[in-house]
Design an enzyme around this catalytic site. Structure first.
Site, PDB file in Angstrom:
ATOM      1  N   VAL A 102       0.838  -1.205   0.000  1.00  0.00           N
ATOM      2  CA  VAL A 102       0.000   0.000   0.000  1.00  0.00           C
ATOM      3  C   VAL A 102       0.874   1.257   0.000  1.00  0.00           C
ATOM      4  O   VAL A 102       0.654   2.176  -0.803  1.00  0.00           O
ATOM      5  CB  VAL A 102      -0.965   0.011   1.212  1.00  0.00           C
ATOM      6  CG1 VAL A 102      -1.852   1.260   1.161  1.00  0.00           C
ATOM      7  CG2 VAL A 102      -1.823  -1.251   1.241  1.00  0.00           C
ATOM      8  N   LYS A 144      -7.015  -2.006   9.910  1.00  0.00           N
ATOM      9  CA  LYS A 144      -8.295  -2.440  10.496  1.00  0.00           C
ATOM     10  C   LYS A 144      -8.114  -3.028  11.894  1.00  0.00           C
ATOM     11  O   LYS A 144      -8.983  -2.879  12.752  1.00  0.00           O
ATOM     12  CB  LYS A 144      -9.024  -3.418   9.573  1.00  0.00           C
ATOM     13  CG  LYS A 144      -8.386  -4.765   9.268  1.00  0.00           C
ATOM     14  CD  LYS A 144      -7.116  -4.824   8.482  1.00  0.00           C
ATOM     15  CE  LYS A 144      -7.048  -4.259   7.125  1.00  0.00           C
ATOM     16  NZ  LYS A 144      -6.733  -5.252   6.075  1.00  0.00           N
ATOM     17  N   VAL A 158     -11.471  -0.972   5.545  1.00  0.00           N
ATOM     18  CA  VAL A 158     -12.516  -1.956   5.194  1.00  0.00           C
ATOM     19  C   VAL A 158     -12.791  -1.898   3.695  1.00  0.00           C
ATOM     20  O   VAL A 158     -13.058  -0.821   3.149  1.00  0.00           O
ATOM     21  CB  VAL A 158     -13.841  -1.688   5.949  1.00  0.00           C
ATOM     22  CG1 VAL A 158     -14.879  -2.754   5.594  1.00  0.00           C
ATOM     23  CG2 VAL A 158     -13.620  -1.639   7.450  1.00  0.00           C
ATOM     24  N   GLY A 215     -10.865  -2.370   1.035  1.00  0.00           N
ATOM     25  CA  GLY A 215      -9.854  -1.840   0.108  1.00  0.00           C
ATOM     26  C   GLY A 215     -10.287  -0.506  -0.473  1.00  0.00           C
ATOM     27  O   GLY A 215     -10.435   0.482   0.243  1.00  0.00           O
ATOM     28  N   ILE A 239     -13.209   0.249  -1.824  1.00  0.00           N
ATOM     29  CA  ILE A 239     -14.661   0.500  -1.849  1.00  0.00           C
ATOM     30  C   ILE A 239     -15.010   1.578  -0.816  1.00  0.00           C
ATOM     31  O   ILE A 239     -14.657   1.450   0.355  1.00  0.00           O
ATOM     32  CB  ILE A 239     -15.455  -0.783  -1.491  1.00  0.00           C
ATOM     33  CG1 ILE A 239     -15.073  -1.934  -2.418  1.00  0.00           C
ATOM     34  CG2 ILE A 239     -16.956  -0.526  -1.526  1.00  0.00           C
ATOM     35  CD1 ILE A 239     -15.673  -3.275  -2.003  1.00  0.00           C
ATOM     36  N   GLU A 275      -2.398 -10.397   4.313  1.00  0.00           N
ATOM     37  CA  GLU A 275      -1.711  -9.728   5.425  1.00  0.00           C
ATOM     38  C   GLU A 275      -0.320 -10.345   5.564  1.00  0.00           C
ATOM     39  O   GLU A 275      -0.077 -11.457   5.072  1.00  0.00           O
ATOM     40  CB  GLU A 275      -2.497  -9.932   6.720  1.00  0.00           C
ATOM     41  CG  GLU A 275      -3.876  -9.320   6.716  1.00  0.00           C
ATOM     42  CD  GLU A 275      -3.862  -7.807   6.508  1.00  0.00           C
ATOM     43  OE1 GLU A 275      -3.253  -7.097   7.308  1.00  0.00           O
ATOM     44  OE2 GLU A 275      -4.460  -7.345   5.515  1.00  0.00           O
ATOM     45  N   ASP A 285      -9.116 -10.955  10.026  1.00  0.00           N
ATOM     46  CA  ASP A 285      -9.176  -9.696   9.265  1.00  0.00           C
ATOM     47  C   ASP A 285     -10.630  -9.300   8.991  1.00  0.00           C
ATOM     48  O   ASP A 285     -11.013  -8.144   9.186  1.00  0.00           O
ATOM     49  CB  ASP A 285      -8.404  -9.900   7.944  1.00  0.00           C
ATOM     50  CG  ASP A 285      -8.410  -8.665   7.067  1.00  0.00           C
ATOM     51  OD1 ASP A 285      -7.585  -7.768   7.297  1.00  0.00           O
ATOM     52  OD2 ASP A 285      -9.255  -8.598   6.151  1.00  0.00           O
ATOM     53  N   LYS A 326     -12.831  -6.021  10.402  1.00  0.00           N
ATOM     54  CA  LYS A 326     -13.577  -5.128   9.499  1.00  0.00           C
ATOM     55  C   LYS A 326     -15.057  -5.100   9.869  1.00  0.00           C
ATOM     56  O   LYS A 326     -15.691  -4.043   9.841  1.00  0.00           O
ATOM     57  CB  LYS A 326     -13.390  -5.594   8.053  1.00  0.00           C
ATOM     58  CG  LYS A 326     -11.965  -5.374   7.543  1.00  0.00           C
ATOM     59  CD  LYS A 326     -11.731  -6.146   6.262  1.00  0.00           C
ATOM     60  CE  LYS A 326     -10.385  -5.845   5.642  1.00  0.00           C
ATOM     61  NZ  LYS A 326     -10.030  -6.762   4.554  1.00  0.00           N
TER      62      LYS A 326
HETATM   63  P1  NAP Z   1       3.309  -4.708   3.671  1.00  0.00           P
HETATM   64  O1  NAP Z   1       3.431  -4.854   2.200  1.00  0.00           O
HETATM   65  O2  NAP Z   1       3.742  -5.813   4.549  1.00  0.00           O
HETATM   66  O3  NAP Z   1       4.083  -3.360   4.064  1.00  0.00           O
HETATM   67  C1  NAP Z   1       4.312  -2.975   5.376  1.00  0.00           C
HETATM   68  C2  NAP Z   1       5.317  -1.835   5.382  1.00  0.00           C
HETATM   69  O4  NAP Z   1       5.458  -1.357   6.698  1.00  0.00           O
HETATM   70  C3  NAP Z   1       6.704  -2.246   4.904  1.00  0.00           C
HETATM   71  O5  NAP Z   1       7.250  -1.247   4.089  1.00  0.00           O
HETATM   72  C4  NAP Z   1       7.511  -2.373   6.195  1.00  0.00           C
HETATM   73  O6  NAP Z   1       8.865  -2.006   6.064  1.00  0.00           O
HETATM   74  C5  NAP Z   1       6.819  -1.370   7.081  1.00  0.00           C
HETATM   75  N1  NAP Z   1       6.883  -1.762   8.491  1.00  0.00           N
HETATM   76  C6  NAP Z   1       6.254  -2.800   9.083  1.00  0.00           C
HETATM   77  N2  NAP Z   1       6.543  -2.831  10.395  1.00  0.00           N
HETATM   78  C7  NAP Z   1       7.371  -1.797  10.624  1.00  0.00           C
HETATM   79  C8  NAP Z   1       8.028  -1.304  11.783  1.00  0.00           C
HETATM   80  N3  NAP Z   1       7.885  -1.887  12.962  1.00  0.00           N
HETATM   81  N4  NAP Z   1       8.805  -0.203  11.649  1.00  0.00           N
HETATM   82  C9  NAP Z   1       8.970   0.395  10.455  1.00  0.00           C
HETATM   83  N5  NAP Z   1       8.363  -0.018   9.321  1.00  0.00           N
HETATM   84  C10 NAP Z   1       7.588  -1.110   9.408  1.00  0.00           C
HETATM   85  O7  NAP Z   1       1.800  -4.395   4.084  1.00  0.00           O
HETATM   86  P2  NAP Z   1       0.638  -3.793   3.166  1.00  0.00           P
HETATM   87  O8  NAP Z   1       0.007  -4.904   2.388  1.00  0.00           O
HETATM   88  O9  NAP Z   1       1.130  -2.606   2.453  1.00  0.00           O
HETATM   89  O10 NAP Z   1      -0.441  -3.409   4.277  1.00  0.00           O
HETATM   90  C11 NAP Z   1      -0.268  -2.257   5.070  1.00  0.00           C
HETATM   91  C12 NAP Z   1      -1.558  -1.976   5.842  1.00  0.00           C
HETATM   92  O11 NAP Z   1      -2.611  -1.753   4.928  1.00  0.00           O
HETATM   93  C13 NAP Z   1      -2.048  -3.117   6.748  1.00  0.00           C
HETATM   94  O12 NAP Z   1      -2.694  -2.556   7.867  1.00  0.00           O
HETATM   95  C14 NAP Z   1      -3.062  -3.832   5.876  1.00  0.00           C
HETATM   96  O13 NAP Z   1      -4.023  -4.530   6.610  1.00  0.00           O
HETATM   97  C15 NAP Z   1      -3.694  -2.644   5.192  1.00  0.00           C
HETATM   98  N6  NAP Z   1      -4.353  -2.954   3.936  1.00  0.00           N
HETATM   99  C16 NAP Z   1      -3.694  -3.670   2.985  1.00  0.00           C
HETATM  100  C17 NAP Z   1      -4.310  -3.938   1.790  1.00  0.00           C
HETATM  101  C18 NAP Z   1      -3.627  -4.727   0.721  1.00  0.00           C
HETATM  102  O14 NAP Z   1      -4.275  -5.048  -0.282  1.00  0.00           O
HETATM  103  N7  NAP Z   1      -2.370  -5.082   0.854  1.00  0.00           N
HETATM  104  C19 NAP Z   1      -5.610  -3.467   1.564  1.00  0.00           C
HETATM  105  C20 NAP Z   1      -6.261  -2.719   2.558  1.00  0.00           C
HETATM  106  C21 NAP Z   1      -5.614  -2.472   3.745  1.00  0.00           C
HETATM  107  P3  NAP Z   1       9.907  -2.844   5.150  1.00  0.00           P
HETATM  108  O15 NAP Z   1       9.383  -2.692   3.749  1.00  0.00           O
HETATM  109  O16 NAP Z   1      11.205  -2.196   5.341  1.00  0.00           O
HETATM  110  O17 NAP Z   1       9.826  -4.264   5.637  1.00  0.00           O
HETATM  111  N1  HSE Z   2      -5.613  -8.875   3.609  1.00  0.00           N
HETATM  112  C1  HSE Z   2      -6.731  -8.055   3.315  1.00  0.00           C
HETATM  113  C2  HSE Z   2      -7.665  -8.788   2.386  1.00  0.00           C
HETATM  114  C3  HSE Z   2      -6.287  -6.763   2.689  1.00  0.00           C
HETATM  115  O1  HSE Z   2      -7.234  -9.790   1.790  1.00  0.00           O
HETATM  116  O2  HSE Z   2      -8.821  -8.397   2.257  1.00  0.00           O
HETATM  117  C4  HSE Z   2      -7.408  -5.778   2.484  1.00  0.00           C
HETATM  118  O3  HSE Z   2      -7.860  -5.280   3.706  1.00  0.00           O
END
Ligand code: NAP
Ligand code: HSE
Length: 435
Positions: free
Chosen positions: A18, A109, A136, A138, A140, A194, A205, A209
């Site tokens: 993200v 979330k 919640v 993504g 939407i 996640e 998750d 939500k």
């Molecule tokens: P991700 O790809 O695992 O990225 C997490 C990022 O946070 C990485 O850049 C990581 O650093 C950094 N990070 C994690 N812990 C840290 C710490 N203790 N100190 C400093 N940096 C830290 O996760 P993501 O998929 O982007 O998701 C991020 C958030 O958005 C979550 O809450 C997830 O539930 C939410 N979300 C995700 C999606 C989705 O489709 N992926 C959709 C909706 C909501 P490094 O890169 O250096 O490891």
């Molecule tokens: N891990 C979550 C999902 C990301 O698959 O719906 C979006 O919140």
């Protein structure tokens, strides 16, 4: 535009799926957003764990830091965008942001479901706000409609698919006969899962939500621990096949409803008739159906996970905050809590059930099964014998029940498991309707 504001400074916590989408789009659409807001949106600092890591998109390397103080200590940062994920240290960082007078935009979330009320209360005290549309569904829009557009309604029910990873897995397993591990691996590669996918596949998750949606929709406080939860890991290819033969699909549903004994709130796999709109929501798509007393049903549908769909929601919140800062608006509509609802016990749920049993292939066995179910007021809608294993002298049967109570079903299953003729209870899945 106040002369003092020449830009809106952003501290980005996280540069993963993200975060890198947000950084990329703020860069690519900088001129569009500057025109919409009145001043440019500028990333001042980016907190990561590992500066050397290769990333899908990274802003100027000099902005990356592993030191949270470099972010919180920067006086030019007005808004913290938290896209790190996990409860800790994200919760403390959001708290710190608010305490230091920063607005927060988050996709988290878990933090909002567990600590949202405290954080929002703190933000109100400090004269700032926390926006969490991306937490919640993504991309939407659903948090904002619940906070604003549906305020005239009393919401009576929520029926949703709100986890992209599990919906992707279930779709690939059912449609393409893909194995569970391969489908999960693909969902991870696509950036949907996640960092610990247990959160997705075991329903945590979706429960976070649903707690957020139910708190907003019912104007009460629902903690995620109050959400009944089951994941998708017990579902087998046979369940998909038999459900399909009966005209159903299997979905991980998030359901909440006002009922006479309280709020009924649950996340679990369910058979849904394949002609219902929600049954056609496949892959990474999510859908949230709300029922209001004035509007009736409304269905929000779209991509529930992935980098750019989630970026869409995060950046929209960011633009909202930025416009407010530029124009000096302080107040916006927020969660309105009207009391504390009780949660109805799962035992009093009334629904239909699909049951897959392996039985000894002997005369009279079916009659005994029917009699145990009947003792618990469960009547059979259909019984189909599926496969017989001649060498083991067993047969697999699929039972569809009429409406029964969860309490009766649990007792009947416990009793069935004690029967010598019942070799195994393969699976028992609730059958739900959302229309
Ligand atoms: P991700 O790809 O695992 O990225 C997490 C990022 O946070 C990485 O850049 C990581 O650093 C950094 N990070 C994690 N812990 C840290 C710490 N203790 N100190 C400093 N940096 C830290 O996760 P993501 O998929 O982007 O998701 C991020 C958030 O958005 C979550 O809450 C997830 O539930 C939410 N979300 C995700 C999606 C989705 O489709 N992926 C959709 C909706 C909501 P490094 O890169 O250096 O490891
Ligand atoms: N891990 C979550 C999902 C990301 O698959 O719906 C979006 O919140």
């Amino acid at each position: 535009v106040p002369a003092s504001r020449h830009s809106i400074g952003i501290g980005l916590l996280g540069l993963g799926v993200v975060g890198s989408g947000v950084a990329r789009i703020l860069d690519e659409k900088a001129a569009v957003y500057a025109s919409r807001v009145g001043v440019p949106l500028v990333i001042r600092r980016v907190l990561v764990r590992d500066i050397e890591k290769e990333r899908a998109f990274a802003p100027d390397r000099s902005l990356l830091t592993t030191d949270p103080e470099a972010v919180f200590g920067d006086p030019e940062i007005d808004v913290i965008v938290e896209v790190m994920g996990g409860e800790h240290p994200a919760y403390a960082y959001i708290q710190r942001a608010v305490e230091t007078g920063r607005y927060v935009v988050t996709a988290n979330k878990e933090v909002m479901a567990k600590h949202g009320p405290d954080l929002l209360g703190l933000a109100q005290q400090k004269g700032v706000d926390i926006l969490y549309e991306a937490s919640v569904g993504g991309g939407i829009p659903v948090i904002s409609p619940l906070k604003r557009d549906l305020l005239a309604n009393s919401v009576s029910a929520i029926a949703a698919i709100i986890n992209g990873t599990t919906n992707y897995i279930l779709t690939r397993m059912a449609r393409d006969g893909m194995g569970y591990s391969e489908a999960l691996r693909q969902a991870q590669d696509l950036g949907y899962a996640e960092s610990d996918p247990t959160n997705d596949v075991e329903g945590f998750d979706a429960a976070y939500k649903l707690a957020i949606l139910a708190s907003l929709g019912f104007h009460t406080l629902v903690h995620p621990d109050q959400v009944y939860r089951e994941g998708i890991t017990a579902i087998t290819d046979r369940d998909f096949r038999y459900a399909g033969e009966l005209g159903y699909v299997i979905k991980l549903l998030a359901l909440a409803r006002r009922e006479p004994d309280g709020l009924r709130i649950r996340v679990h796999p369910a058979l849904v008739h394949d002609e219902e709109p929600i049954a056609k929501v496949d892959g990474v798509f999510n859908a949230i159906q709300l029922e209001g007393d004035l509007l009736g049903r409304v269905l929000f549908q779209g991509r529930g996970a992935g980098s750019l769909p989630t970026t869409s929601a995060v950046v929209a919140d960011l633009i909202d905050v930025a416009i407010g800062l530029v124009r000096g608006w302080r107040d916006r509509l927020n969660w309105v809590r009207e009391g504390q609802a009780t949660v109805a016990p799962m035992e009093s749920l009334r629904t239909r059930y699909y049951m897959r049993l392996t039985l000894a292939d002997q005369p009279g066995v079916l009659a005994r099964i029917a009699s145990v179910l009947g003792d618990h007021s469960i009547s059979l809608a259909s019984v189909i014998q599926k496969e017989a294993d001649e060498s083991a002298q067993t047969a697999e049967i699929v039972i569809m029940t009429h409406v029964a109570t969860e309490a009766g079903l649990s007792k009947a299953l416990a009793e069935l498991r004690t029967l010598e003729a019942v070799v195994g209870v393969g699976n028992c899945i609730r059958v739900e309707t959302t229309v």
